[in-house]
Design an enzyme around this catalytic site. Sequence first.
Site, mmCIF file in Angstrom:
data_model
loop_
_atom_site.group_PDB
_atom_site.id
_atom_site.type_symbol
_atom_site.label_atom_id
_atom_site.label_comp_id
_atom_site.label_asym_id
_atom_site.label_seq_id
_atom_site.Cartn_x
_atom_site.Cartn_y
_atom_site.Cartn_z
ATOM 1 N N ASP A 1 -6.871 4.434 -4.664
ATOM 2 C CA ASP A 1 -7.594 4.415 -3.443
ATOM 3 C C ASP A 1 -8.291 5.596 -2.916
ATOM 4 O OD1 ASP A 1 -7.983 2.335 -1.125
ATOM 5 O OD2 ASP A 1 -7.191 4.246 -0.048
ATOM 6 N N LYS B 1 0.884 -1.276 -0.039
ATOM 7 C CA LYS B 1 0.096 0.090 0.116
ATOM 8 C C LYS B 1 0.940 1.207 -0.042
ATOM 9 C CE LYS B 1 -4.358 1.137 0.033
ATOM 10 N NZ LYS B 1 -5.607 0.450 -0.561
HETATM 11 P P1 NDP Z 1 -12.949 8.006 -2.879
HETATM 12 O O1 NDP Z 1 -11.965 8.918 -2.575
HETATM 13 O O2 NDP Z 1 -13.535 7.722 -4.060
HETATM 14 O O3 NDP Z 1 -14.548 7.954 -1.819
HETATM 15 C C1 NDP Z 1 -14.148 8.031 -0.531
HETATM 16 C C2 NDP Z 1 -15.472 8.523 -0.107
HETATM 17 O O4 NDP Z 1 -15.680 8.555 1.189
HETATM 18 C C3 NDP Z 1 -15.734 9.788 -0.343
HETATM 19 O O5 NDP Z 1 -17.133 10.204 -0.630
HETATM 20 C C4 NDP Z 1 -15.537 10.644 0.954
HETATM 21 O O6 NDP Z 1 -16.117 11.982 1.024
HETATM 22 C C5 NDP Z 1 -16.090 9.713 1.815
HETATM 23 N N1 NDP Z 1 -15.529 9.780 3.412
HETATM 24 C C6 NDP Z 1 -14.238 9.983 3.647
HETATM 25 N N2 NDP Z 1 -14.352 9.963 4.957
HETATM 26 C C7 NDP Z 1 -15.505 9.955 5.383
HETATM 27 C C8 NDP Z 1 -15.836 9.929 6.517
HETATM 28 N N3 NDP Z 1 -15.492 10.118 7.844
HETATM 29 N N4 NDP Z 1 -17.272 9.677 6.901
HETATM 30 C C9 NDP Z 1 -18.387 9.453 5.567
HETATM 31 N N5 NDP Z 1 -17.726 9.681 4.474
HETATM 32 C C10 NDP Z 1 -16.344 9.678 4.493
HETATM 33 O O7 NDP Z 1 -12.391 6.608 -2.385
HETATM 34 P P2 NDP Z 1 -12.935 5.133 -2.671
HETATM 35 O O8 NDP Z 1 -14.164 4.822 -2.794
HETATM 36 O O9 NDP Z 1 -11.847 4.616 -3.730
HETATM 37 O O10 NDP Z 1 -12.485 4.318 -1.541
HETATM 38 C C11 NDP Z 1 -13.444 4.075 -0.244
HETATM 39 C C12 NDP Z 1 -13.005 2.976 0.610
HETATM 40 O O11 NDP Z 1 -12.905 1.726 0.083
HETATM 41 C C13 NDP Z 1 -11.796 3.075 1.278
HETATM 42 O O12 NDP Z 1 -11.671 2.592 2.483
HETATM 43 C C14 NDP Z 1 -10.778 2.347 0.329
HETATM 44 O O13 NDP Z 1 -9.269 1.892 1.099
HETATM 45 C C15 NDP Z 1 -11.620 1.013 -0.077
HETATM 46 N N6 NDP Z 1 -11.375 0.498 -1.271
HETATM 47 C C16 NDP Z 1 -11.232 0.899 -2.216
HETATM 48 C C17 NDP Z 1 -11.188 0.278 -3.669
HETATM 49 C C18 NDP Z 1 -10.907 0.836 -4.873
HETATM 50 O O14 NDP Z 1 -10.976 0.057 -5.775
HETATM 51 N N7 NDP Z 1 -11.060 2.001 -4.912
HETATM 52 C C19 NDP Z 1 -10.574 -1.252 -3.346
HETATM 53 C C20 NDP Z 1 -10.823 -1.682 -1.957
HETATM 54 C C21 NDP Z 1 -11.059 -1.018 -0.917
HETATM 55 P P3 NDP Z 1 -15.285 13.302 0.625
HETATM 56 O O15 NDP Z 1 -15.743 13.335 -0.815
HETATM 57 O O16 NDP Z 1 -15.944 14.313 1.347
HETATM 58 O O17 NDP Z 1 -14.042 13.017 0.938
#
Ligand code: NDP
Length: 448
Positions: A169, A129
Amino acid sequence: MADAKAYLERVLGTVKKRNPNEVEFHQAVTEVLESLIPAIERHPEFEEAGLLERIVEPERQIVFRIPWQDDKGRMHVNRGFRIQFNSALGPYKGGIRFHPSVYIGIIKFLGFEQIFKNSLTGLMMGGAKGGSDFDPKGKSDSEIMRFCQSFMTELYRYIGADLDVPAGDIGVGGREVGYMFGQWKKITGLFNGVLTGKGLDFGGSLARTEATGYGCVYFCQEMLKDRGTSFNGKTVVVSGSGNVAIYAHEKATQLGAKVVAMSDSNGYVYDKDGIKLATIKQLKEIERKRIKEYLKEHKTAQYQEGCFDIWNIKCDIALPCATQNELDGKSAQALIKNGCIAVAEGANMPSTPEAVELFIKNKVSFGPGKAANAGGVATSGLEMAQDSQRLMWSFEEVDKKLHNIMVNIFKSVKNAAEEYGTPGNFVNGANIAGFLKVARSMMAQGLV
Ligand code: NDP
């Protein structure tokens, strides 16, 4: 047996001493080690070979400086990380996160989880990572590009298509991967699959964007089947509104469910008629705006500041897809009280240990992140396979492979949970199934 427990406690003690203040890393290691007790009891040779001591120590930790200039010509310095945790199963593989909360403890927790997640996919991928404490919010396209280029100017020397293949991520999507790939290509003069999540025109895979969210729903679908039901007609709450959340919503809706709430880091929207995904995609993927703007188009929806209360909304299925520790014990109690039957983690470690315990105790089908969100990295593995062959598969082909992988992950998780004496406990099942393959490989490869 007391011995396996004592061994695990000894290893955990060393982890805490050697990595002080890295609370997320401690949390992830504790959770995995605790569920490995039955496997360690059955395999005393692992202790003799010092296997756990090795598996909790990253093979390599790279920390570096990222200087960059903003649009006004001002200098900034961020810190970059790449943790190459374990290469027993293949080249290191794992995403890059850009978020102000990033420090080495977060990257280590994610890298450690990634080892077992990648193992569960059945593909040849080690665990890694990376990331930076850079905050992409409010930055212009040129600032993002300059930052990504500076990040890669240092990282390039440690990665390669057969060595370490980063992906996206939080805070790193197609745009950032594109800028990083461009810089890597410029420095090395090569064109190969050194990053996944690339644009479709230059080596990306169809269905990679959708993969984590779709995969999470496929995994949840298997959990629901296992209890004799399906997504059809169910009410779903999805936290987050990023890459994972959007495509979890899309697939759950295709399967006949209604998603009534989504969030961002400021708050959540509730729409009793179902959150309109087109509006969320426009706001989040194109305009990069806050989720509360949803109300401008959908007047009857409601917006609430703060993130935790989203779990007070009555639903059958919860899909936490935002970030770590976003669903605590209180939230879990609210979900259980409201009749929630299944929780599948799209995000990494979104549920606190207290929440996980409550779900398992109350017979809520609980899919831990390392199994439920493995579809993203699995499809990254499929992207690597396509890049090596210089071929591109159709969306349907990739989606079908993804679906099969998620069904197989569920089977191996369920079987391991049963075989090791905790039927229905998919946390134990995922940890044990993921661990055993890595452990066997490390044993076979000598003192590595
Ligand atoms: P993004 O950056 O696309 O989205 C993250 C989202 O979570 C945004 O909407 C963000 O809001 C929101 N967010 C962040 N912090 C909080 C919080 N405290 N409470 C509520 N919402 C919050 O990331 P991903 O969708 O790619 O990743 C999301 C999760 O999935 C992470 O844990 C990542 O490690 C995991 N993951 C992702 C993969 C992938 O392929 N993308 C693969 C496997 C796991 P804001 O816009 O305000 O920042």
